[in-house]
Design a protein around this motif. Structure first.
Motif, PDB file in Angstrom:
ATOM      1  N   SER A   1       0.779  -1.388   0.147  1.00 42.76           N
ATOM      2  CA  SER A   1       0.089  -0.155  -0.260  1.00 42.76           C
ATOM      3  C   SER A   1       0.698   1.291   0.237  1.00 42.76           C
ATOM      4  O   SER A   1       1.640   1.169  -0.353  1.00 42.76           O
ATOM      5  CB  SER A   1      -1.079  -0.289   1.333  1.00 42.76           C
ATOM      6  OG  SER A   1      -0.233  -0.156   2.406  1.00 42.76           O
ATOM      7  N   GLY A   2       0.301   2.458  -0.386  1.00 38.17           N
ATOM      8  CA  GLY A   2       1.104   3.638  -0.628  1.00 38.17           C
ATOM      9  C   GLY A   2       0.989   4.400  -1.531  1.00 38.17           C
ATOM     10  O   GLY A   2       0.553   3.724  -2.465  1.00 38.17           O
ATOM     11  N   ASN A   3       2.222   5.549  -1.338  1.00 41.13           N
ATOM     12  CA  ASN A   3       2.223   5.887  -2.452  1.00 41.13           C
ATOM     13  C   ASN A   3       3.882   5.405  -2.859  1.00 41.13           C
ATOM     14  O   ASN A   3       4.873   6.031  -2.678  1.00 41.13           O
ATOM     15  CB  ASN A   3       1.934   7.175  -3.023  1.00 41.13           C
ATOM     16  CG  ASN A   3       0.595   7.642  -2.794  1.00 41.13           C
ATOM     17  OD1 ASN A   3      -0.609   7.139  -3.251  1.00 41.13           O
ATOM     18  ND2 ASN A   3       0.220   8.807  -1.695  1.00 41.13           N
ATOM     19  N   MET A   4       3.827   5.088  -4.569  1.00 39.82           N
ATOM     20  CA  MET A   4       5.019   5.321  -5.060  1.00 39.82           C
ATOM     21  C   MET A   4       5.640   6.507  -5.125  1.00 39.82           C
ATOM     22  O   MET A   4       5.095   7.575  -5.986  1.00 39.82           O
ATOM     23  CB  MET A   4       4.749   4.674  -6.491  1.00 39.82           C
ATOM     24  CG  MET A   4       7.021   4.361  -7.163  1.00 39.82           C
ATOM     25  SD  MET A   4       6.796   3.461  -9.011  1.00 39.82           S
ATOM     26  CE  MET A   4       5.907   1.544  -8.384  1.00 39.82           C
ATOM     27  N   THR A   5       6.959   6.373  -4.884  1.00 40.49           N
ATOM     28  CA  THR A   5       8.083   7.818  -4.804  1.00 40.49           C
ATOM     29  C   THR A   5       9.250   7.944  -5.427  1.00 40.49           C
ATOM     30  O   THR A   5       9.659   6.689  -5.419  1.00 40.49           O
ATOM     31  CB  THR A   5       7.559   8.627  -3.600  1.00 40.49           C
ATOM     32  OG1 THR A   5       8.644   8.002  -2.355  1.00 40.49           O
ATOM     33  CG2 THR A   5       6.476   9.159  -3.057  1.00 40.49           C
ATOM     34  N   LEU A   6       9.845   9.069  -6.427  1.00 41.88           N
ATOM     35  CA  LEU A   6      10.840   8.406  -6.438  1.00 41.88           C
ATOM     36  C   LEU A   6      11.970   8.554  -5.654  1.00 41.88           C
ATOM     37  O   LEU A   6      11.821   8.426  -4.075  1.00 41.88           O
ATOM     38  CB  LEU A   6      11.151  10.743  -7.394  1.00 41.88           C
ATOM     39  CG  LEU A   6      10.755  11.004  -8.607  1.00 41.88           C
ATOM     40  CD1 LEU A   6      10.981  11.754  -8.990  1.00 41.88           C
ATOM     41  CD2 LEU A   6      10.496   9.267  -9.698  1.00 41.88           C
ATOM     42  N   GLN A   7      12.858   7.582  -6.073  1.00 41.26           N
ATOM     43  CA  GLN A   7      14.210   7.115  -5.049  1.00 41.26           C
ATOM     44  C   GLN A   7      15.354   8.746  -4.941  1.00 41.26           C
ATOM     45  O   GLN A   7      14.442   9.371  -5.547  1.00 41.26           O
ATOM     46  CB  GLN A   7      14.965   6.904  -5.912  1.00 41.26           C
ATOM     47  CG  GLN A   7      16.873   6.594  -5.325  1.00 41.26           C
ATOM     48  CD  GLN A   7      17.349   5.346  -5.997  1.00 41.26           C
ATOM     49  OE1 GLN A   7      16.662   4.382  -6.758  1.00 41.26           O
ATOM     50  NE2 GLN A   7      18.593   5.509  -6.040  1.00 41.26           N
TER      51      GLN A   7
END
Length: 136
Positions: free
Chosen positions: A45-51
């Motif tokens: 779950s959650g939001n994918m973010t950039l490295q």
């Protein structure tokens, strides 16, 4: 399908059995008879973010500073520095011959034991830090 990588862990290391290599796995000639279907699972779950940090890159090849044999059948490869990387080896032997590489940061030293040239693993806690290669 079986794979040559039989175990893999960032802390415990990798076991690679070259006898299980399948050079046709990505060709039209592959035998998929014993392959298993994928298992569909719910993703995280959650939001994918950039490295947020730079990518890790290989920056150099490091040669061993010295190689010693503090006891029969044990070779200690000392790079002269604490580093992170991958080992590249070359070996000849019979099928099933196992090469085990245990990684350590320092050599044995008082008060944890005699300064006998053997690696010290106590500071690794429960991490096995061991790579195993089984020859074909």
């Amino acid at each position: 399908a079986e794979t040559a990588i039989t175990s893999d862990s960032v802390y415990n290391g990798e076991t690679y059995d070259a006898r299980l290599e399948n050079n046709t796995w990505n060709t039209k000639d592959v035998d998929t008879t014993n392959w298993q279907n994928v298992t569909v699972v719910t993703g995280p779950s959650g939001n994918m973010t950039l490295q947020s940090i730079p990518s890790i890159k290989a920056t150099r090849m490091v040669q061993p500073g010295k190689i010693t044999t503090p006891q029969e059948g044990t070779y200690v490869v000392d790079f002269g520095e604490n580093l992170s990387g991958r080992c590249k080896i070359s070996a000849k032997g019979s099928a099933g011959t196992t090469i085990t590489m245990r990684h350590a940061e320092i050599l044995q030293h008082p008060p944890y034991g005699d300064a006998n040239g053997m690696p010290y693993f106590g500071n690794l806690r429960s991490a096995k830090a061991t790579d195993t290669y089984i020859m074909k």
